[in-house]
Design an enzyme around this catalytic site. Structure first.
Site, PDB file in Angstrom:
ATOM      1  N   TYR A  55       0.828  -1.222   0.000  1.00 22.16           N
ATOM      2  CA  TYR A  55       0.000   0.000   0.000  1.00 22.16           C
ATOM      3  C   TYR A  55       0.859   1.268   0.000  1.00 22.16           C
ATOM      4  CZ  TYR A  55      -4.278  -2.623   0.090  1.00 22.16           C
ATOM      5  OH  TYR A  55      -5.306  -3.458  -0.269  1.00 22.16           O
ATOM      6  N   HIS A 106     -14.598   1.549  -0.671  1.00 24.80           N
ATOM      7  CA  HIS A 106     -13.524   0.641  -0.250  1.00 24.80           C
ATOM      8  C   HIS A 106     -12.361   1.344   0.454  1.00 24.80           C
ATOM      9  CE1 HIS A 106     -15.060  -2.351  -3.512  1.00 24.80           C
ATOM     10  NE2 HIS A 106     -15.801  -2.359  -2.425  1.00 24.80           N
ATOM     11  N   SER A 173     -15.825  -3.871 -13.278  1.00 24.00           N
ATOM     12  CA  SER A 173     -16.226  -5.185 -13.780  1.00 24.00           C
ATOM     13  C   SER A 173     -17.515  -5.672 -13.112  1.00 24.00           C
ATOM     14  CB  SER A 173     -15.095  -6.177 -13.536  1.00 24.00           C
ATOM     15  OG  SER A 173     -14.751  -6.171 -12.165  1.00 24.00           O
TER      16      SER A 173
END
Ligand code: APR
Length: 229
Positions: A55, A106, A173
């Protein structure tokens, strides 16, 4: 006249042309990593250093990236519509392009939190190091929603989607739940648009227009279409 509610669900595809890689366009690997090795609570328990490193790299990539004309185009729609963006992305490119209402389902790469208490959240621009602790003494971790973790912001997103007068999906997606399930809350007669290089499968959008283009071109076309309504 009151502005119409334009709700836009975005995913990694909108930031692809800013140089940030999507998740599922690269053989199941994300920047060379298996998602299970870096984006799950199990990965954190097994190897927190690796997760932090991963990250820290993503944070650096995002710092160096610039919004593209798709981000700017969506921000420009605020002149005509009451725009709410719901993004699965952890980058801040919507905000940097000028979008005012952005809900991050998220999490956000420029935030970190105590591993024990998600209320203890802080800004972070540089690296999180192993051994860095929050006020409660617990290790700091990225304030990102990992696979297998609950998505608390979904509760906020559902009524927003339900109140949409126009709904747009860009560059996702639609395989990760609960985010993908948001499209089931769109009212039947709400016009919907999907912009994607590969249009994802959906069965619940009744007034659907598909724009099979890269996000930058697609948002331009969408803007022209919305000018007519
Ligand atoms: N323009 C438009 N769409 C694009 C472009 C582009 N330039 N490049 C790729 N796409 C599309 C792909 O066709 C695909 O449909 O973007 C989508 C990217 O899909 P994913 O990689 O699955 O990304 P996303 O849907 O955002 O993933 C959801 O999964 O890994 C987790 O938490 C992570 O938020 C992420 C979630």
């Amino acid at each position: 006249m009151a502005k119409k509610n334009l709700v836009i669900l975005t995913g990694a595809g909108i930031s692809a042309e800013s140089g940030l890689k999507t998740f599922r366009d690269s053989d199941g690997l994300w920047e060379g990593y298996n998602i299970e090795d870096v984006a799950t609570p199990g990965a954190w328990r097994k190897n927190a250093k690796l997760v932090l490193e991963f990250y820290n790299c993503r944070r650096k990539n995002v710092s160096e990236a610039q919004p593209n004309t798709a981000h700017y185009g969506l921000a420009a729609l605020q002149q005509k519509f009451n725009v709410q963006i719901i993004t699965q992305n952890i980058d801040d490119l919507h905000e940097r392009a000028g979008s005012k209402n952005v809900l991050h389902l998220h999490g956000e790469i420029f935030k970190m939190r105590s591993e024990k208490n998600e209320e203890l959240t802080y800004e972070i621009r540089n690296d999180i190091k192993f051994g860095d602790t929050a006020e409660d003494g617990a290790q700091l971790r990225p304030a990102i929603v990992w696979f297998e973790e609950p998505v608390p912001k979904i509760e906020e997103a559902i009524p927003v989607v339900n109140n949409a007068d126009i709904f747009v999906v860009v560059g996702t997606s639609l395989v990760v739940y609960p985010a993908a399930g948001l499209i089931n809350y769109i009212k039947r007669d709400t016009p919907a648009y999907i912009i994607d290089k590969n249009i994802p499968y959906t069965s619940s959008l009744y007034k659907l227009t598909t724009i099979q283009k890269p996000a930058t071109e697609g948002v331009k076309l969408l803007t022209e279409m919305l000018d007519k309504i």
